[in-house]
Design an enzyme around this catalytic site. Structure first.
Site, PDB file in Angstrom:
ATOM      1  NE  ARG A  94     -75.548-100.837  66.601  1.00 40.86           N
ATOM      2  CZ  ARG A  94     -75.781-101.060  65.316  1.00 40.86           C
ATOM      3  NH1 ARG A  94     -76.525-102.059  64.936  1.00 40.86           N
ATOM      4  NH2 ARG A  94     -75.259-100.266  64.405  1.00 40.86           N
ATOM      5  CG  ASP A  95     -68.051-100.557  70.815  1.00 41.55           C
ATOM      6  OD1 ASP A  95     -67.823-101.702  71.268  1.00 41.55           O
ATOM      7  OD2 ASP A  95     -67.162 -99.858  70.298  1.00 41.55           O
ATOM      8  CB  VAL A  96     -71.671-100.331  76.649  1.00 41.74           C
ATOM      9  CG1 VAL A  96     -71.350 -99.931  78.082  1.00 41.74           C
ATOM     10  CG2 VAL A  96     -72.872 -99.567  76.121  1.00 41.74           C
TER      11      VAL A  96
END
Length: 162
Positions: A94-96
């Site tokens: 969810r935060d690549v």
């Protein structure tokens, strides 16, 4: 966060994330408590974040980003995401983004900052419980998250990776 105040869902997520072992993911080595604070001890990895390698001239001069090295960085990062997405239960990062991709001088890559990770089997994730839903970095968010406010999926990680 005081250990006594840490809810069961959060502790299950942290415990699950501490069991992840992949050569391209920074590992949680131990969990502890100090002064009534939950402590998470992470693997040490001497590196720079990909963002700095790409955009900070003093750091980028130390790296030769030829086509082979760029392919290797992308491949290793995709291997880390594949591992998370095929894990049971599935884990969605969810935060690549480039600042969550670490690269050492030998071009070994490790994905980090799984703090926003969502385990599919757990209805309430650590961040959605605290912040109420949408999480990640807007510039790297999949359109369905940013514009339509839909839940995160593995496809969202792939979009951010791209």
């Amino acid at each position: 966060m005081l250990r006594g105040q840490t809810d069961k869902v959060t502790m299950r997520e942290i415990t699950l994330l501490s069991q992840i072992r992949h050569p391209n993911i920074v590992s949680i080595m131990a969990l502890g408590e100090s002064d009534q604070q939950l402590q998470i001890i992470m693997e040490y990895f001497a590196s720079f974040c990909l963002y700095s390698i790409l955009f900070d001239k003093t750091i980028s001069e130390q790296f030769t980003l030829d086509q082979d090295n760029m392919k290797s960085i992308a491949h290793q990062n995709s291997m880390a995401l594949t591992y998370l997405h095929l894990h049971s239960p599935q884990i969605i990062h969810r935060d690549v983004k480039p600042s969550n991709v670490l690269v050492n001088r030998n071009f070994l890559v490790k994905l980090c900052d799984l703090g926003l990770g969502k385990c599919e089997m757990l209805q309430n994730s650590l961040v959605s419980t605290i912040k109420g839903g949408m999480c990640g970095t807007h510039m790297y968010m999949a359109p369905e998250i940013f514009l339509q406010r839909k839940g995160a999926t593995a496809a969202c990680d792939v979009s951010s990776f791209g």
